[in-house]
Scaffold this motif. Structure first.
Motif, mmCIF file in Angstrom:
data_model
loop_
_atom_site.group_PDB
_atom_site.id
_atom_site.type_symbol
_atom_site.label_atom_id
_atom_site.label_comp_id
_atom_site.label_asym_id
_atom_site.label_seq_id
_atom_site.Cartn_x
_atom_site.Cartn_y
_atom_site.Cartn_z
ATOM 1 N N TRP A 173 1.517 -1.110 0.438
ATOM 2 C CA TRP A 173 0.302 -0.052 0.076
ATOM 3 C C TRP A 173 0.808 0.822 0.279
ATOM 4 N N THR A 176 2.496 1.998 -3.448
ATOM 5 C CA THR A 176 1.507 2.012 -4.273
ATOM 6 C C THR A 176 0.843 3.978 -4.064
ATOM 7 N N VAL A 177 0.923 4.121 -2.687
ATOM 8 C CA VAL A 177 0.543 5.915 -2.569
ATOM 9 C C VAL A 177 1.795 6.237 -3.193
ATOM 10 N N ARG A 180 1.717 6.901 -6.875
ATOM 11 C CA ARG A 180 0.571 7.755 -7.190
ATOM 12 C C ARG A 180 0.394 9.082 -7.688
ATOM 13 N N GLU A 207 -7.063 10.672 -6.657
ATOM 14 C CA GLU A 207 -6.041 9.640 -5.972
ATOM 15 C C GLU A 207 -6.106 9.516 -4.614
ATOM 16 N N LEU A 211 -7.154 5.647 -3.335
ATOM 17 C CA LEU A 211 -5.862 5.217 -2.347
ATOM 18 C C LEU A 211 -6.384 4.736 -1.155
ATOM 19 N N TRP A 214 -8.533 1.977 -1.258
ATOM 20 C CA TRP A 214 -7.592 0.293 -1.734
ATOM 21 C C TRP A 214 -7.766 -0.462 -1.079
#
Length: 216
Positions: A173, A176-177, A180, A207, A211, A214
């Motif tokens: 996570w 990914t944060v 992005r 965005e 997230l 997510w």
């Protein structure tokens, strides 16, 4: 600190201040040791009494940038707040910092500097900012179907950076944060949204909410 040491430190700070002005006006290629020396009323080579070379000056600017960013992100975190609110706060602080000092943002996250290799201590500084971001990770909800090779790499990454107290899913996570949000910010800071008619702030916030969702 004696008078000589104070003068040396004051001069070093002045050199970095001028270098940041050059960076803001002309980008990394515009950082000139000779021009800095001229501003200070000395020769370019005299600057090497304070920095071994131009790369050493860049290294300090990079480390200062990462520490400044980390200070900003850490100050935004309320440990008592729910994970979603912590994420929003840190994401907002990240964008505010990037928009306020785009030249410093691009120094850290823009195009790599040709021929420059960042020393290990700059990676330590960068890790402070990542640690602040990972502090917003929600509790792990349980098993996932993500491919095993990725999670193996995430475990190695977490161990190297001292994040092995987090689960692989939390590490995933966090990465990914990081990927992005910096994707949107890099485009915004570079002016790539100017012809789209889109408000990059709205896109960024959308965005962030994606997230946060997510985990659901």
């Amino acid at each position: 600190m004696d008078r000589r040491q104070r003068y040396r430190e004051q001069t070093r700070q002045e050199v970095k201040r001028i270098a940041l002005e050059q960076l803001a006006e002309h980008g990394i290629a515009g950082i000139s040791v000779n021009a800095i020396g001229k501003r200070l009323g000395v020769t370019g080579p005299a600057i090497y009494r304070y920095f071994a070379n131009r790369d050493a000056l860049l290294t300090e600017l990079i480390a200062d940038g990462y520490h400044g960013l980390a200070d900003t992100l850490e100050a935004a975190i309320d440990p008592a707040a729910p994970p979603a609110e912590r994420t929003r706060a840190v994401a907002t602080a990240l964008r505010d910092w990037a928009v306020a000092v785009p030249h410093r943002y691009l120094l850290l996250f823009g195009t790599p500097i040709p021929g420059y290799q960042a020393p290990a201590h700059t990676l330590d500084a960068a890790n402070r900012a990542m640690t602040a971001l990972l502090a917003t990770a929600p509790p792990d909800p349980g098993p996932t179907t993500v491919a095993e090779p990725l999670y193996g790499q995430l475990s190695e990454w977490g161990e190297q950076l001292g994040h092995n107290h987090l689960t692989q899913r939390q590490q995933h996570w966090g990465m990914t944060v990081w990927s992005r949000l910096h994707g949107v910010l890099s485009l915004e800071v570079a002016g790539q949204f100017s012809l789209t008619g889109l408000d990059p702030g709205l896109l960024y916030r959308a965005e962030v909410e994606a997230l946060i969702a997510w985990w659901e």
